[in-house]
Design a protein around this motif. Structure first.
Motif, mmCIF file in Angstrom:
data_model
loop_
_atom_site.group_PDB
_atom_site.id
_atom_site.type_symbol
_atom_site.label_atom_id
_atom_site.label_comp_id
_atom_site.label_asym_id
_atom_site.label_seq_id
_atom_site.Cartn_x
_atom_site.Cartn_y
_atom_site.Cartn_z
ATOM 1 N N SER A 170 0.855 -1.183 0.000
ATOM 2 C CA SER A 170 0.000 0.000 0.000
ATOM 3 C C SER A 170 0.889 1.231 0.000
ATOM 4 C CB SER A 170 -0.912 0.013 1.230
ATOM 5 O OG SER A 170 -0.155 0.181 2.421
ATOM 6 N N THR A 171 0.272 2.368 -0.304
ATOM 7 C CA THR A 171 1.019 3.621 -0.336
ATOM 8 C C THR A 171 1.604 3.930 1.035
ATOM 9 O OG1 THR A 171 -0.435 4.430 -2.085
ATOM 10 C CG2 THR A 171 0.862 6.071 -0.875
ATOM 11 N N THR A 172 0.816 3.752 2.090
ATOM 12 C CA THR A 172 1.305 4.026 3.443
ATOM 13 C C THR A 172 2.451 3.102 3.804
ATOM 14 O OG1 THR A 172 -0.892 4.782 4.130
ATOM 15 C CG2 THR A 172 0.644 4.126 5.871
ATOM 16 N N ARG A 173 2.305 1.847 3.468
ATOM 17 C CA ARG A 173 3.367 0.905 3.817
ATOM 18 C C ARG A 173 4.646 1.203 3.042
ATOM 19 N NH1 ARG A 173 0.457 -3.328 3.389
ATOM 20 N NH2 ARG A 173 -0.234 -3.286 5.538
ATOM 21 N N ARG A 174 4.523 1.633 1.793
ATOM 22 C CA ARG A 174 5.711 1.985 1.025
ATOM 23 C C ARG A 174 6.393 3.214 1.626
ATOM 24 N NH1 ARG A 174 6.723 -0.043 -3.878
ATOM 25 N NH2 ARG A 174 7.661 1.897 -4.592
ATOM 26 N N ALA A 175 5.606 4.179 2.094
ATOM 27 C CA ALA A 175 6.208 5.343 2.746
ATOM 28 C C ALA A 175 6.950 4.944 4.014
ATOM 29 C CB ALA A 175 5.132 6.381 3.058
ATOM 30 N N LEU A 176 6.391 4.006 4.768
ATOM 31 C CA LEU A 176 7.070 3.520 5.963
ATOM 32 C C LEU A 176 8.325 2.743 5.601
ATOM 33 C CD1 LEU A 176 3.943 2.341 7.992
ATOM 34 C CD2 LEU A 176 5.344 4.358 8.441
ATOM 35 N N GLU A 177 8.272 1.990 4.519
ATOM 36 C CA GLU A 177 9.463 1.260 4.086
ATOM 37 C C GLU A 177 10.597 2.212 3.739
ATOM 38 O OE1 GLU A 177 7.876 -0.992 0.916
ATOM 39 O OE2 GLU A 177 7.013 -2.558 2.195
ATOM 40 N N ARG A 178 10.266 3.352 3.121
ATOM 41 C CA ARG A 178 11.315 4.319 2.802
ATOM 42 C C ARG A 178 11.935 4.888 4.072
ATOM 43 N NH1 ARG A 178 7.752 5.499 -1.520
ATOM 44 N NH2 ARG A 178 6.687 7.123 -0.353
ATOM 45 N N LEU A 179 11.141 5.055 5.124
ATOM 46 C CA LEU A 179 11.691 5.528 6.393
ATOM 47 C C LEU A 179 12.608 4.482 7.018
ATOM 48 C CD1 LEU A 179 8.560 7.273 7.928
ATOM 49 C CD2 LEU A 179 10.684 8.380 7.250
ATOM 50 N N VAL A 180 12.243 3.209 6.909
ATOM 51 C CA VAL A 180 13.108 2.161 7.446
ATOM 52 C C VAL A 180 14.413 2.105 6.652
ATOM 53 C CG1 VAL A 180 13.296 -0.304 7.945
ATOM 54 C CG2 VAL A 180 11.134 0.867 8.292
ATOM 55 N N VAL A 181 14.337 2.366 5.347
ATOM 56 C CA VAL A 181 15.569 2.460 4.556
ATOM 57 C C VAL A 181 16.463 3.564 5.101
ATOM 58 C CG1 VAL A 181 16.487 3.067 2.294
ATOM 59 C CG2 VAL A 181 14.597 1.464 2.462
#
Length: 757
Positions: A234-245
């Motif tokens: 999802s869009t939200t999960r992808r945004a969170l993944e970028r933060l974990v990166v």
């Protein structure tokens, strides 16, 4: 790399005070506490009104399933809770049938011990999380010693299943309000852990190694949470993944990390607000970035108070305030609008603008300081007629526009169709796809700012003028590069369950032997409820001997204090059925609220809870209950720990060797790819993530093996050297991916030599 000479180890000193120290409470301690209260209260109160409170132990078996999976995304939580309920019903069915077929206490203890071992191995292999096997073992073991008939078994199972279904609904209840709550919490914990490590590493403080291990574990846990639902991106999960990166980048290069920004992102992630945009991690200090990466989450400018507003490379001011990530008045020109459109901004003439105004990415930001209007004098966005702004730029879809294919700044279009897009007087394209070769570079305004949408790279230190919704070209490619490893990992099926059962064999044997011996000794001492000793032994077994000893100390101290609390609460509980139910609910809440700080503190409430449950069918003498509980606790702890000592785990050292080999191979693979100019982004990202996972596994394996007895000394020096080399390679790989500025382009520099194989 050198290797420590293996020599026999001496018997270690066992800690006594350390296991009793209190830790910080969990961030969401109230969630499992409130969940279990809601799950237990409804069935218990319903049975109380029907006058059948004696059936409450069966409904409580299902209600206690609400304690599980609070760290899982809701889609994954639904599956985990369903499997936990099925596992509970399976153990309960075996116990009920066994109790109905025989009253031989030795046989029942043996069945309970085998169930405890199977539940321990199953929960550890599936990594179900706390409270793991303890609740399942308590339910099945207690039921073994309740008189049953075969005719009663279906009804009792139905009660437990109905209460389990209610517990499932309670566990899933927050999903509509916070659909990504678990993912947000895991991401925030990873960012905070990375910030802590960056601070300790930069200051050269002691304990940096521990902070690094904790940070890598937190990042690894965040990835596990985000990837738990593999087929639902999802869009939200992808945004969170970028933060974990970004957290991973900070771990690889702590000297280049900004702990304040990481913590600001962590604060912004919590709750239900907008997720901050990370933007391009390269060139953080070269110019104004309006997509959230260089803006304070609280709206404050990152510069010191009183400093000039941010400028482009030519010195032109682009706005009076730094952009804000919380949707409160992020402006481009000093009068621009909120990113989420929540507050209409005023034009230079004072007029209020609404949703029809010019937006670069849905955020209503102006480029030239002149408000686009819909009254016929400003640019029209509907494509009916080319309106012009004060600077003459036509902003519709047929001529010049901010998001179209042919933009120009003079209002006329003398060029033939298919010619290059029009430019403003400074040479900047105002939108669309750049037909020029990629090596020419982006067009810019006089100030050097690119105006082609959010997330675009800056030319020569120019400003980036957009939110994160209209990235184009290289920025979209870069975003895909960042998350290409995530997509690859999401596509890979998890390892089969049987592959994780092998290393758990020693712990399973310890559980079976220790629980059986504890129950037999309790029976020999004349105990009426030998399952208390059995459950005490089952609760001890952890990853190694040292942790098992610590749990034994915690269990004994907590139970001894808990029986005193039970003696104090009993007069209140015996006032009536309602008082008894309320005391049980209070103990449930207290156990879950306190167990996060230390296991012994939670046991102070678990002990009276277990004793109060025995009084649901009828009140019993308090003195006998207290005496039996104390004896069974001491027997279970002593016999269970002796069984742990008797069953050695000599495989731990071999697993450390295998983990070292895995790290060396992953490091060499990542180093080769980092040195190869033809490496693809997907290969680099996959290699980096594989190496990071291998490092986390090595640390966990080494820590677990370090607490085992009766084995040769571990190669601790090799472990440390392997970790150091892996971290250098991770830093080099991150820099090779372009997630950090090259050495020398910023004021800080991460040391990465020695990264080659």
């Amino acid at each position: 790399m050198s290797s420590a000479t293996p020599t026999p180890t001496r018997v270690r000193r066992l800690p006594v005070v350390g296991p009793l120290r209190l830790g910080r409470p969990s961030d969401v301690w109230f969630k499992p506490a409130l969940s279990v209260v809601a799950a237990v209260a409804v069935p218990s109160l319903l049975l109380m009104t029907l006058g059948r409170l004696d059936l409450a132990p069966y409904t409580m078996a299902g209600s206690l399933c609400a304690l599980y999976a609070h760290n899982r995304p809701y889609a994954a939580r639904a599956k985990v809770l369903a499997w936990v309920i099925l596992g509970m019903l399976g153990g309960l069915a075996v116990a009920l049938v066994s109790a109905s077929l025989t009253r031989n206490a030795v046989v029942l203890v043996t069945v309970g011990a085998l169930l405890a071992a199977a539940q321990k191995a199953g929960c550890d292999a599936t990594r179900v999380g706390p409270p793991a096997h303890v609740i399942l073992t308590f339910v099945s073991s207690a039921t073994l010693f309740v008189p049953q008939t075969l005719g009663q078994v279906p009804g009792h199972l139905a009660l437990a299943a109905a209460a389990g279904a209610w517990a499932w609904l309670v566990g899933m209840a927050p999903a509509p309000l916070r659909p990504h709550g678990p993912e947000r919490r895991a991401t925030a914990q990873a960012l905070n852990a990375a910030a802590t490590y960056a601070e300790t590493a930069r200051g050269g403080e002691e304990g940096a190694g521990g902070a690094r291990s904790a940070a890598y574990a937190a990042v690894h846990a965040a990835w596990q949470t985000l990837l738990a639902v593999r087929d639902r991106p999802s869009t939200t999960r992808r945004a969170l993944e970028r933060l974990v990166v970004r957290a991973e980048v900070a771990l690889a290069a702590p000297a280049d990390a900004d702990p304040a920004r990481l913590r600001a992102w962590a604060r912004a992630v919590r709750g239900t607000g907008r997720i901050p945009c990370t933007g391009d991690p390269r060139g953080e200090d070269e110019g104004l970035r309006l997509n959230g990466a260089d803006a304070g989450v609280d709206g404050a400018d990152a510069r010191p108070d009183g400093a000039n507003p941010r400028r482009t490379d030519s010195g032109a001011r682009l706005g009076g305030a730094a952009p804000r990530l919380d949707g409160v008045d992020p402006r481009v020109d000093g009068t621009g609008p909120c990113l989420d459109g929540a507050e209409p901004r005023r034009t230079a003439g004072g007029g209020s603008r609404r949703d029809g105004d010019l937006r670069l990415d849905g955020a209503d930001a102006r480029v030239d300081g002149t408000a686009p209007r819909l009254d016929g004098t400003g640019p029209r966005l509907d494509g009916v007629g080319p309106r012009r702004a004060d600077g003459g730029a036509r902003l519709d879809g047929s001529d010049p526009c901010l998001g179209g294919a042919d933009a120009r700044g003079d209002g006329a279009d003398p060029r033939p169709e298919g010619a290059n897009p029009r430019r403003a007087d400074g040479g900047a394209r105002l939108g669309g796809t750049d037909p020029r070769p990629h090596d020419v570079g982006p067009r810019r305004t006089d100030s050097g700012a690119r105006l082609d949408g959010a997330g675009s790279q800056r030319a020569h230190g120019g400003a980036r003028l957009g939110g994160d919704g209209t990235r184009r070209g290289d920025d979209r490619l870069r975003e895909r590069d960042e998350l290409v490893g995530v997509a690859a990992e999401r596509a890979v099926a998890p390892p089969p369950l049987w592959s994780r059962l092998g290393p758990l064999a020693p712990v399973a044997v310890r559980s079976a032997l220790g629980c059986a011996l504890a129950g037999y000794v309790s029976l020999a001492l004349g105990a009426d409820r030998p399952y208390w000793a059995l459950v005490t032994a089952a609760s001890l077994y952890q990853a190694n001997i040292t942790l098992t000893w610590s749990r034994a100390v915690q269990r004994v101290v907590g139970n001894l204090v808990g029986v005193l609390l039970f003696a104090a609460v009993t007069p209140i509980a015996q006032l009536g059925p309602l008082a008894l139910v309320l005391c049980i609910l209070a103990c449930n809440f207290g156990a879950e609220a306190l167990i996060g700080r230390n296991y012994w503190l939670g046991s102070v409430c678990v002990t009276p809870l277990a004793l109060l449950v025995t009084e649901l069918p009828g009140y019993q003498p308090t003195g006998e209950l207290v005496t039996g509980r104390v004896v069974d606790t001491l027997v279970g702890a002593l016999v269970g720990f002796v069984a742990a000592l008797a069953v050695t785990n000599r495989r731990a050292g071999r697993r450390v060797e295998r983990a070292l080999t895995a790290v060396d191979r992953a490091r060499e693979h990542a180093a080769r790819l980092a040195a190869d100019p033809m490496s693809t982004p997907a290969a680099l990202e996959a290699a980096r993530r594989g190496l990071a996972a291998a490092v986390v596994d090595l640390r966990a394996t080494a820590d677990a093996a370090a607490g085992e007895w009766w084995q040769r000394a571990l190669p601790q020096e090799r472990v440390v050297l392997a970790e150091q080399a892996a971290h250098r390679t991770l830093a080099a790989t991150v820099r090779r991916q372009g997630l950090l500025p090259d050495p020398g382009t910023t004021s800080t520099y991460t040391h990465t030599e020695g990264a080659s194989p």
